[in-house]
Motif scaffolding. Sequence first.
Motif, PDB file in Angstrom:
ATOM      1  N   ARG A 104       0.817  -1.223   0.000  1.00 30.58           N
ATOM      2  CA  ARG A 104       0.000   0.000   0.000  1.00 30.58           C
ATOM      3  C   ARG A 104       0.850   1.273   0.000  1.00 30.58           C
ATOM      4  O   ARG A 104       0.323   2.372  -0.142  1.00 30.58           O
ATOM      5  N   CYS A 154      -0.742  -8.416   2.020  1.00 32.78           N
ATOM      6  CA  CYS A 154      -1.409  -8.553   3.321  1.00 32.78           C
ATOM      7  C   CYS A 154      -1.421  -7.190   4.005  1.00 32.78           C
ATOM      8  O   CYS A 154      -0.368  -6.563   4.172  1.00 32.78           O
ATOM      9  N   ALA A 155      -2.596  -6.719   4.372  1.00 33.44           N
ATOM     10  CA  ALA A 155      -2.730  -5.412   5.001  1.00 33.44           C
ATOM     11  C   ALA A 155      -2.085  -5.398   6.382  1.00 33.44           C
ATOM     12  O   ALA A 155      -1.983  -6.432   7.058  1.00 33.44           O
ATOM     13  N   ARG A 156      -1.659  -4.225   6.810  1.00 26.68           N
ATOM     14  CA  ARG A 156      -1.035  -4.052   8.126  1.00 26.68           C
ATOM     15  C   ARG A 156      -1.967  -4.481   9.250  1.00 26.68           C
ATOM     16  O   ARG A 156      -1.514  -4.982  10.288  1.00 26.68           O
ATOM     17  N   SER A 157      -3.258  -4.297   9.049  1.00 24.64           N
ATOM     18  CA  SER A 157      -4.225  -4.689  10.078  1.00 24.64           C
ATOM     19  C   SER A 157      -4.259  -6.204  10.288  1.00 24.64           C
ATOM     20  O   SER A 157      -4.670  -6.687  11.344  1.00 24.64           O
ATOM     21  N   ARG A 158      -3.815  -6.960   9.298  1.00 29.42           N
ATOM     22  CA  ARG A 158      -3.799  -8.427   9.388  1.00 29.42           C
ATOM     23  C   ARG A 158      -2.421  -8.973   9.728  1.00 29.42           C
ATOM     24  O   ARG A 158      -2.317 -10.091  10.254  1.00 29.42           O
ATOM     25  N   ASP A 177       1.337  -7.647  11.294  1.00 25.58           N
ATOM     26  CA  ASP A 177       2.285  -6.673  11.829  1.00 25.58           C
ATOM     27  C   ASP A 177       3.696  -7.158  11.502  1.00 25.58           C
ATOM     28  O   ASP A 177       4.178  -8.136  12.075  1.00 25.58           O
TER      29      ASP A 177
END
Length: 320
Positions: free
Chosen positions: A13, A35-39, A41
């Motif tokens: 992103r 993979c998003a940061r929310s999923r 770390d």
Amino acid sequence: MNKYSKIFIAGHRGMVGSAIVRRLQRSGYENLLTCARSRLDLTNQAAVAQFLAGEKPEYIFLAAAKVGGIHANDNYRAEFIYQNLMIEANIIHAAWLAGVTRILFLGSSCIYPRGCAQPIKEEYLLSGLLEPTNEPYAIAKIAGIKLCESYNRQYGTQYVSAMPTNLYGPNDTYDLNNSHVLPALIRKAHEAKERGDATYPVWGSGRPRREFLYVDDMADACVFLMERTDIRDGIFNIGTGEDSTIGELAHTVNEVIGFKGSIVFDPTKPDGTPRKLLNVDRMIELGWLAKTGLKEGIAKAYADFLQVHGGSGPERPPTS
């Protein structure tokens, strides 16, 4: 890489990561893993190890990083060194554990000594003192390079490091407390024009020289390196081979945006490194050249800024 290879883009992103995704998609790569940061770390060692062990990508573009301009680097030094060290160490080690043999690690031209000869060659790494304002970030990126070198030497992996010059383009950060110089200039000139101001301020003397690369060109260079099966390790500078003063850059930004006023330089603020121009002979010898000129790139970046932040301006040009 083939079109069905499983490719993980860490930091998809961000400005560089999203450009790599665009470049891969344009070339027909179909099995992209993000993979998003929310999923996930990336500073969590156990989480990263579990993710890569489960997904088992064949290739990784390591574009995730905490980044910022002089102000952010100098004021959030602990965050910059800690987060970047953790991200790269976790991914590189977990990649090896998961059997990933090929990584493209994204570094930064700030790894080079403040006072080294210009243009900067890859072999100048660790030949002198770093620029104090971004030393923690630079040390973290140097550690990433050495991680790649060390895993290659001990385990026979193929982890390659790309050192970009100053980048700009879509998905850049325009927060004046955290942005780099070019997006900051775009925002300042745009807002000054919108308000009808006669001037806007710029940090420093305007005399330092910098090189700028449009981020889609950077993404093209990254994919180029990963597709070359004969490149198994090493550091590669990525840039245009041309620079300009910050003052000249500001005037070009004004011309693109249509701001007719003047610039007020503040010499009480830090200039950073006096000059930073990369020697890009290695990439030229391999057959890669940047395609986007500075003025053209600024126009594309400004069109992207307008889409995000609104306001009047030129029609957005097509993304290269």
